[in-house]
Design a protein around this motif. Structure first.
Motif, PDB file in Angstrom:
ATOM      1  N   GLU A 126      32.454  40.768  37.488  1.00  0.00           N
ATOM      2  CA  GLU A 126      31.640  41.953  37.748  1.00  0.00           C
ATOM      3  C   GLU A 126      31.382  42.660  36.431  1.00  0.00           C
ATOM      4  O   GLU A 126      32.198  42.601  35.505  1.00  0.00           O
ATOM      5  CB  GLU A 126      32.332  42.910  38.725  1.00  0.00           C
ATOM      6  CG  GLU A 126      32.261  42.462  40.161  1.00  0.00           C
ATOM      7  CD  GLU A 126      32.760  43.537  41.113  1.00  0.00           C
ATOM      8  OE1 GLU A 126      32.915  44.690  40.647  1.00  0.00           O
ATOM      9  OE2 GLU A 126      33.003  43.227  42.289  1.00  0.00           O
ATOM     10  N   VAL A 127      30.253  43.316  36.335  1.00  0.00           N
ATOM     11  CA  VAL A 127      29.872  44.036  35.114  1.00  0.00           C
ATOM     12  C   VAL A 127      30.347  45.469  35.234  1.00  0.00           C
ATOM     13  O   VAL A 127      30.038  46.156  36.212  1.00  0.00           O
ATOM     14  CB  VAL A 127      28.342  43.992  34.919  1.00  0.00           C
ATOM     15  CG1 VAL A 127      27.965  44.746  33.658  1.00  0.00           C
ATOM     16  CG2 VAL A 127      27.864  42.554  34.838  1.00  0.00           C
ATOM     17  N   GLU A 128      31.115  45.901  34.227  1.00  0.00           N
ATOM     18  CA  GLU A 128      31.600  47.273  34.228  1.00  0.00           C
ATOM     19  C   GLU A 128      30.792  48.091  33.233  1.00  0.00           C
ATOM     20  O   GLU A 128      29.687  47.696  32.836  1.00  0.00           O
ATOM     21  CB  GLU A 128      33.097  47.289  33.916  1.00  0.00           C
ATOM     22  CG  GLU A 128      33.946  46.666  35.029  1.00  0.00           C
ATOM     23  CD  GLU A 128      35.413  46.981  34.884  1.00  0.00           C
ATOM     24  OE1 GLU A 128      35.846  47.258  33.743  1.00  0.00           O
ATOM     25  OE2 GLU A 128      36.127  46.951  35.900  1.00  0.00           O
ATOM     26  N   SER A 129      31.320  49.220  32.811  1.00  0.00           N
ATOM     27  CA  SER A 129      30.599  50.096  31.893  1.00  0.00           C
ATOM     28  C   SER A 129      30.298  49.358  30.591  1.00  0.00           C
ATOM     29  O   SER A 129      31.025  48.446  30.177  1.00  0.00           O
ATOM     30  CB  SER A 129      31.423  51.358  31.624  1.00  0.00           C
ATOM     31  OG  SER A 129      32.667  51.014  31.058  1.00  0.00           O
ATOM     32  N   GLU A 130      29.195  49.757  29.938  1.00  0.00           N
ATOM     33  CA  GLU A 130      28.706  49.152  28.696  1.00  0.00           C
ATOM     34  C   GLU A 130      28.404  47.657  28.875  1.00  0.00           C
ATOM     35  O   GLU A 130      28.446  46.872  27.933  1.00  0.00           O
ATOM     36  CB  GLU A 130      29.695  49.378  27.551  1.00  0.00           C
ATOM     37  CG  GLU A 130      29.917  50.860  27.246  1.00  0.00           C
ATOM     38  CD  GLU A 130      30.844  51.080  26.072  1.00  0.00           C
ATOM     39  OE1 GLU A 130      31.333  50.074  25.527  1.00  0.00           O
ATOM     40  OE2 GLU A 130      31.059  52.241  25.703  1.00  0.00           O
ATOM     41  N   ASN A 131      28.123  47.294  30.152  1.00  0.00           N
ATOM     42  CA  ASN A 131      27.654  45.938  30.472  1.00  0.00           C
ATOM     43  C   ASN A 131      28.677  44.851  30.135  1.00  0.00           C
ATOM     44  O   ASN A 131      28.330  43.722  29.831  1.00  0.00           O
ATOM     45  CB  ASN A 131      26.333  45.661  29.738  1.00  0.00           C
ATOM     46  CG  ASN A 131      25.476  44.654  30.487  1.00  0.00           C
ATOM     47  OD1 ASN A 131      25.380  44.717  31.712  1.00  0.00           O
ATOM     48  ND2 ASN A 131      24.853  43.738  29.769  1.00  0.00           N
ATOM     49  N   VAL A 132      29.972  45.221  30.192  1.00  0.00           N
ATOM     50  CA  VAL A 132      31.027  44.268  29.853  1.00  0.00           C
ATOM     51  C   VAL A 132      31.447  43.522  31.114  1.00  0.00           C
ATOM     52  O   VAL A 132      31.765  44.144  32.130  1.00  0.00           O
ATOM     53  CB  VAL A 132      32.240  44.998  29.239  1.00  0.00           C
ATOM     54  CG1 VAL A 132      33.377  44.012  28.964  1.00  0.00           C
ATOM     55  CG2 VAL A 132      31.821  45.697  27.955  1.00  0.00           C
ATOM     56  N   PRO A 133      31.465  42.198  31.118  1.00  0.00           N
ATOM     57  CA  PRO A 133      31.899  41.446  32.299  1.00  0.00           C
ATOM     58  C   PRO A 133      33.425  41.435  32.385  1.00  0.00           C
ATOM     59  O   PRO A 133      34.120  41.290  31.378  1.00  0.00           O
ATOM     60  CB  PRO A 133      31.340  40.050  32.049  1.00  0.00           C
ATOM     61  CG  PRO A 133      31.277  39.929  30.559  1.00  0.00           C
ATOM     62  CD  PRO A 133      30.993  41.305  30.027  1.00  0.00           C
ATOM     63  N   VAL A 134      33.909  41.632  33.625  1.00  0.00           N
ATOM     64  CA  VAL A 134      35.355  41.677  33.871  1.00  0.00           C
ATOM     65  C   VAL A 134      35.639  40.813  35.092  1.00  0.00           C
ATOM     66  O   VAL A 134      34.882  40.822  36.065  1.00  0.00           O
ATOM     67  CB  VAL A 134      35.841  43.125  34.109  1.00  0.00           C
ATOM     68  CG1 VAL A 134      37.326  43.131  34.413  1.00  0.00           C
ATOM     69  CG2 VAL A 134      35.539  44.000  32.909  1.00  0.00           C
ATOM     70  N   CYS A 135      36.741  40.074  35.059  1.00  0.00           N
ATOM     71  CA  CYS A 135      37.151  39.276  36.214  1.00  0.00           C
ATOM     72  C   CYS A 135      37.975  40.146  37.154  1.00  0.00           C
ATOM     73  O   CYS A 135      39.036  40.649  36.779  1.00  0.00           O
ATOM     74  CB  CYS A 135      37.967  38.063  35.760  1.00  0.00           C
ATOM     75  SG  CYS A 135      36.940  36.778  34.996  1.00  0.00           S
ATOM     76  N   LEU A 136      37.488  40.342  38.359  1.00  0.00           N
ATOM     77  CA  LEU A 136      38.156  41.164  39.373  1.00  0.00           C
ATOM     78  C   LEU A 136      38.490  40.284  40.571  1.00  0.00           C
ATOM     79  O   LEU A 136      37.805  39.288  40.841  1.00  0.00           O
ATOM     80  CB  LEU A 136      37.245  42.313  39.814  1.00  0.00           C
ATOM     81  CG  LEU A 136      36.830  43.304  38.723  1.00  0.00           C
ATOM     82  CD1 LEU A 136      35.866  44.336  39.284  1.00  0.00           C
ATOM     83  CD2 LEU A 136      38.053  44.002  38.127  1.00  0.00           C
ATOM     84  N   PRO A 137      39.535  40.681  41.317  1.00  0.00           N
ATOM     85  CA  PRO A 137      39.897  39.886  42.499  1.00  0.00           C
ATOM     86  C   PRO A 137      38.800  39.936  43.558  1.00  0.00           C
ATOM     87  O   PRO A 137      38.170  40.976  43.764  1.00  0.00           O
ATOM     88  CB  PRO A 137      41.188  40.543  43.001  1.00  0.00           C
ATOM     89  CG  PRO A 137      41.198  41.902  42.406  1.00  0.00           C
ATOM     90  CD  PRO A 137      40.481  41.809  41.101  1.00  0.00           C
ATOM     91  N   ASP A 138      38.581  38.801  44.221  1.00  0.00           N
ATOM     92  CA  ASP A 138      37.621  38.774  45.329  1.00  0.00           C
ATOM     93  C   ASP A 138      38.077  39.752  46.403  1.00  0.00           C
ATOM     94  O   ASP A 138      39.280  39.912  46.644  1.00  0.00           O
ATOM     95  CB  ASP A 138      37.523  37.368  45.921  1.00  0.00           C
ATOM     96  CG  ASP A 138      36.889  36.389  44.936  1.00  0.00           C
ATOM     97  OD1 ASP A 138      36.246  36.854  43.976  1.00  0.00           O
ATOM     98  OD2 ASP A 138      37.056  35.171  45.131  1.00  0.00           O
ATOM     99  N   PRO A 139      37.108  40.427  47.064  1.00  0.00           N
ATOM    100  CA  PRO A 139      37.504  41.478  48.011  1.00  0.00           C
ATOM    101  C   PRO A 139      38.252  40.958  49.233  1.00  0.00           C
ATOM    102  O   PRO A 139      39.132  41.623  49.746  1.00  0.00           O
ATOM    103  CB  PRO A 139      36.173  42.119  48.417  1.00  0.00           C
ATOM    104  CG  PRO A 139      35.148  41.079  48.127  1.00  0.00           C
ATOM    105  CD  PRO A 139      35.656  40.304  46.949  1.00  0.00           C
ATOM    106  N   ASP A 140      37.895  39.856  49.738  1.00  0.00           N
ATOM    107  CA  ASP A 140      38.581  39.364  50.937  1.00  0.00           C
ATOM    108  C   ASP A 140      38.587  37.838  50.872  1.00  0.00           C
ATOM    109  O   ASP A 140      37.713  37.164  51.413  1.00  0.00           O
ATOM    110  CB  ASP A 140      37.884  39.854  52.214  1.00  0.00           C
ATOM    111  CG  ASP A 140      38.653  39.431  53.452  1.00  0.00           C
ATOM    112  OD1 ASP A 140      39.748  38.876  53.294  1.00  0.00           O
ATOM    113  OD2 ASP A 140      38.159  39.652  54.575  1.00  0.00           O
ATOM    114  N   THR A 141      39.588  37.321  50.193  1.00  0.00           N
ATOM    115  CA  THR A 141      39.627  35.868  50.010  1.00  0.00           C
ATOM    116  C   THR A 141      39.918  35.138  51.313  1.00  0.00           C
ATOM    117  O   THR A 141      39.730  33.924  51.400  1.00  0.00           O
ATOM    118  CB  THR A 141      40.679  35.497  48.952  1.00  0.00           C
ATOM    119  OG1 THR A 141      41.939  36.055  49.338  1.00  0.00           O
ATOM    120  CG2 THR A 141      40.298  36.060  47.589  1.00  0.00           C
ATOM    121  N   CYS A 142      40.349  35.893  52.313  1.00  0.00           N
ATOM    122  CA  CYS A 142      40.623  35.250  53.609  1.00  0.00           C
ATOM    123  C   CYS A 142      39.363  35.104  54.464  1.00  0.00           C
ATOM    124  O   CYS A 142      39.419  34.518  55.547  1.00  0.00           O
ATOM    125  CB  CYS A 142      41.659  36.065  54.390  1.00  0.00           C
ATOM    126  SG  CYS A 142      43.361  35.801  53.825  1.00  0.00           S
TER     127      CYS A 142
END
Length: 756
Positions: free
Chosen positions: A204-220
């Motif tokens: 996901e893109v956070e502030s200043e357009n930096v991509p960050v790996c975040l956990p999937d919201p509902d992997t189930c």
């Protein structure tokens, strides 16, 4: 052209040499004018001297003077067409025309801007582009001069790579502005494009357009676990994992009379049949329980309910829609009853029994012979024709004749004076003359003839032949009332009326868990009990549930082992699932200390609070506790902190306890009270007259005012006595005096004497 020139020269020559007749006369070429014998001009041909003469190019043969000569062509350029930007000139050596280039072909040529005129190899002027039209042209930043595709025009065009010198922040890219070609940094459209996140994470893109790996919201979400397992996300790596259901039976709905059982091997719930589903199942009356071999359901099957039921005579047994045996009256109890003549069969409305009842008015259609009348036999109810008591009752004789009964009981008119003239008979009787001229008083014929009786009454004569209206013997005969009503004769007007049975529930037997209630039109019905589970006891781990026909049954209790918070209890909802519901009255078993009361707080918990909690008193009152009760008491001295304007005083309103500023002038200043009363100011600052206090006993000092009061009272008493005496004197002279008028003055002899 050369021949024409030669002819002209020749023509001129011959014309000059002619005689007078040839003067001015022209002959064709190669002819000469000669004067003939008639002195007329004549053209005679001669041989052209140039016929066999070949001259060099650009020369011609001249036959002037009849001689040939090669002369230079005077116009050698006439027939030579030179190319553009060339002109014809005659070579002086051989008189040949030659094309020579123009000296300055560009002199008359105007070239467009950024072009110049130049003579090419064939002396053609051409507009050639300036070699560097951008020389001296200054373009804005990020633009440069280029020669355009048309007319060699210099143009300021965008630099092809303005971003080459620009360094943008990470995850931004450089792009030239479409308007001025300035390089600008824009965020990458998809910074996550080349980002690879671990499984179960996403970019996901956070502030200043930096991509960050975040956990999937509902992997189930897209994980399908085996049956009776559920998916749960691992908090460490966000990976979905399948765990066995805590209670696989929670979402399993088994058929009725089956319960859910978990297989310990694969955690799979299975529906197993309940044991003896008829256990503690009570069927309604006239039904018995049997277990259905297919569904394992207990079924209440109907008994042969009329098997051992004996109904009263003239009733038959039939099971109703609830299989309750009911005794119903026979449709026609009279069907095999034969009554004697002049009697008919009727049904008793009380017990439905058939009865032979006398026909009414059996004489109605009987016609008797002359001088006879019909009477109903009291024993057999049969109509009988009897001789009239007086056949003369309906016979009219002529004047001076009278009617006499003959020996054959026939009326006869006899001349003479009527022997009955002076005979007086009892009412409803009259005098009859017999055949032997004797007279006797006989009863009138049918005294009921003109008697009109009310409905449900009929006329009968008594022993004195007096007609009287008597009630019909059984007005309910033939009256059919609706079910649960019976016919009753009204004691007032003898009319039959259908009245409701006094207790129609007496003969109605309701099944278990039902009770009898009287509904519309006095019809009894069996209605379900409000809570059939109230006294129904189930074995451990089972709960009572109301089933069809309001029958309670024991089912596996979903609340068994289900834990609810304090002050909540478990109940089975409409989906047969356990649910924690708040207790109805958590304060019921809570005892609070003196001065406190129980209130339901958050989470339905009982809380002891001051009895004045949430009690709102009116203004100038406050709440005080009286044990377990709260009372609103008036605030003490509400005028304490009130400052009134000059000339006003604060007083407390006795009704509302409200402080009020009132005029401080003495309200009693202009008040005059009657004797025995004095003026006082009440709590609202108003003047009122109140009774004087009693004077002290004895003659102590300071009692002068009391003496005056008693003197006044004595005077008033004397006036009252005089008034009474005056009233008694007035009554003495104006009317009798009642005892209560003189008892006012006991011991006065003059008054007592006056009343004697």
């Amino acid at each position: 052209m050369h021949l024409l020139l030669f002819a002209a020269l020749h023509w001129g020559v011959t014309a000059g040499d002619s005689d007078d007749a040839c003067d001015g006369f022209q002959c064709p070429p190669f002819h000469s004018c000669e004067v003939d014998s008639s002195n007329l001009p004549e053209c005679l041909s001669y041989l052209d001297p140039c016929v066999n003469v070949t001259c060099p190019p650009f020369y011609f043969c001249s036959n002037a003077s009849n001689t040939s000569a090669c002369l230079p062509d005077p116009f050698p350029c006439a027939d030579l067409e030179c190319p553009a930007w060339f002109h014809c000139e005659v070579n002086i050596t051989d008189n040949a025309p030659e094309c020579y280039p123009d000296s300055d072909p560009c002199s008359n040529v105007t070239c467009p801007i950024y072009y110049f005129c130049e003579v090419t190899h064939n002396n053609t002027p051409e507009c050639e582009p300036v070699s560097n039209p951008c020389l001296g042209v200054t373009c804005p930043e990020y633009l440069h001069c280029e020669v355009g595709p048309f007319n060699n025009t210099p143009e300021c065009v965008f630099d092809p790579h303005p971003c080459d010198t620009v360094t943008c922040p990470p995850y931004y890219y450089c792009e030239a502005n479409s308007t001025n070609n300035h390089p600008e940094c824009f965020p990458d459209a998809n910074p996550c494009y080349n980002v690879s996140c671990q499984q179960w994470f996403h970019c996901e893109v956070e502030s200043e357009n930096v991509p960050v790996c975040l956990p999937d919201p509902d992997t189930c979400m897209n994980i399908t676990c085996p049956d009776y397992y559920y998916c749960e996300v691992n908090s460490t790596d966000n990976a979905p994992e399948c765990y066995p259901d805590i209670d696989p039976c929670s979402n399993v709905t088994c058929p009725p009379y089956y319960h859910c059982k978990v297989n310990s091997t694969d955690n799979v719930p299975e529906c197993a049949p309940d044991a003896d589903t008829c256990y503690q199942v009570e069927c309604q009356a006239w039904f018995h329980c049997e277990v259905n071999v297919t569904s394992n359901a207990p079924e209440c099957l109907p008994d042969d309910s009329c098997l051992n039921v004996t109904c009263p005579q003239y009733y038959y047994c039939e099971a109703n829609d609830k299989n309750v045996p009911e005794c119903h009256p026979d449709a026609d109890p009279c069907w095999n009853v034969t009554c004697p003549p002049y009697y008919h069969c009727g049904v008793n409305s009380t017990d439905n029994s058939p009865e032979c009842l006398p026909d009414r008015n059996t004489c109605a259609h009987v016609h008797c012979s002359l001088y006879h009348h019909c009477e109903v036999n009291a024993t057999t109810n049969a109509p009988e024709c009897l001789p009239d008591a007086d056949p003369c009752w309906n016979t009219s004789c002529p004047p001076e004749f009278y009617c006499e009964v003959s020996e054959t009981n026939n009326p006869e008119c006899v001349f003479g004076e009527d022997p009955c003239t002076n005979v007086s008979c009892n009412p409803y009787h009259h005098c009859r003359v017999n055949y032997d001229n004797t007279t006797e008083c006989v009863a009138d014929h049918d005294p009921c003839m003109n008697e009109v009786c009310p409905e449900y009454y009929h006329c009968e004569v008594d022993g004195m032949n007096v007609p009287q209206c008597l009630p019909d013997p059984d007005t309910c005969d033939g009256v059919k009332c609706q079910e649960y009503y019976y016919c009753e004769v009204n004691s007032t007007d003898n009319a039959p009326k259908c009245v409701p049975d006094k207790n129609p529930c007496v003969d109605l037997s309701c099944p278990p868990f039902y009770h009898c209630e009287i509904g519309d039109k006095n019809v009894p019905g069996c209605y379900p009990d409000a809570n059939p589970c109230e006294k129904f006891v189930c074995p451990p781990h089972y709960a009572c549930q109301v089933g069809p026909m309001n029958i309670p049954k024991c089912v596996h209790d979903p609340c068994d082992g289900y834990s609810c918070p304090a002050y909540f209890h478990c109940e089975v909802n409409g989906e047969d699932k356990p649910a924690c519901l708040p207790d109805a009255d958590p304060c019921a078993n809570t005892t609070c200390p003196q001065g406190q009361k129980c209130e339901v707080g958050s989470n339905n918990a009982p809380v002891c609070v001051d009895v004045c909690f949430n009690v709102t008193c009116p203004p100038f009152y406050h709440c005080e506790s009286n044990g377990s009760d709260a009372n609103c008491m008036p605030d003490p001295d509400t005028c304490l902190n009130v400052t009134c304007p000059v000339g006003e005083t604060c007083v407390v309103n006795s009704t509302t306890n409200e402080p009020q500023c009132v005029d401080n002038t003495d309200p009693c200043a202009n008040v005059t009270c009657k004797v025995g009363y004095h003026c006082e100011v009440d709590s609202e600052g108003k003047a009122e007259c109140v009774v004087d206090p009693l004077p002290p006993h004895g003659g102590g000092g300071g009692g002068g005012g009391g003496h005056v009061v008693w003197i006044v009272i004595g005077v008033l008493a004397g006036v009252a006595v005089l008034a009474v005496l005056g009233y008694i004197w007035w009554k003495k002279h104006n009317g009798p005096v009642r005892p209560d008028q003189y008892e006012l003055l006991p011991g006065r002899s003059d008054v007592n004497d006056a009343t004697a």
